[in-house]
Design an enzyme around this catalytic site. Sequence first.
Site, short mmCIF file in Angstrom:
data_model
loop_
_atom_site.label_atom_id
_atom_site.label_comp_id
_atom_site.label_asym_id
_atom_site.label_seq_id
_atom_site.Cartn_x
_atom_site.Cartn_y
_atom_site.Cartn_z
N CYS A 63 0.83 -1.21 0.00
CA CYS A 63 0.00 0.00 0.00
C CYS A 63 0.87 1.26 0.00
O CYS A 63 0.56 2.24 -0.67
CB CYS A 63 -0.93 0.01 1.21
SG CYS A 63 -2.10 -1.36 1.22
N ARG A 90 -8.37 -4.32 -2.57
CA ARG A 90 -7.49 -3.41 -3.32
C ARG A 90 -8.24 -3.10 -4.62
O ARG A 90 -7.88 -3.57 -5.70
CB ARG A 90 -6.13 -4.07 -3.58
CG ARG A 90 -5.01 -3.08 -3.88
CD ARG A 90 -3.68 -3.77 -4.15
NE ARG A 90 -3.15 -4.50 -3.02
CZ ARG A 90 -2.52 -3.93 -1.98
NH1 ARG A 90 -2.37 -2.62 -1.94
NH2 ARG A 90 -2.06 -4.67 -0.98
#
Length: 218
Positions: free
Chosen positions: A58, A135
């Site tokens: 991330c 995601r």
Amino acid sequence: MTDASDEQLVLQPPRPLRIGDAVPSFTARSTAGEISFDDYRGRWLLFFSHPADFTPVCTSEFVSIARAADKFAELDCALLGLSVDSLYSHVAWLKAIEEGFGVTIPFPLIEDPSMAIARAYGMLDATAQDTSTVRASYFIDPDGIIRAMTWYPLEIGRSVDEMLRTIAALQRTAGGDVVAPADWQPGDDLLYPAMPTMSDAHLGGESPTWFCRKRESE
């Protein structure tokens, strides 16, 4: 929904969102203050979620997206992030990115501790206990309609170049007069849409590839 996040959803669809759906409006806290989805009407938006703050993949995504922020701006495409983490975690993480990587995150990051927004967008099913597998990216047009979406697993980061290519392709083909071929990049030749009738097919002449006609870039 929790008082801490102050999330207010106008609509919660009964199923995961699909291409062509209108997205739910919401109001939530973010690193740039209170955010209303309606603030983004009238321009393209890349709305993306990530599993958790302070995680390696991330972090790499946020650094890459921030470094490409000018390219998204050139496409008049706003950026908006979201995760289950609290606003305080978001602020601490973005500060750590700025200090550790020398990159300032120029777009808002929304908190979603109750997972209300993630569920409304179909990122999670009703029984999910956390967002560790999320995601997701939603490419939303100026009218608030989803034009494309991508899902990546926890272990794999997204391609920022592909995000930019997708936005550019969606904008270029929005009129319906052309379609973008595989591996298309801005400035490349496009294709004419499929011919739905035999009369249309004859317009392609004698070429054996009448069904895949190139339109040269302008």
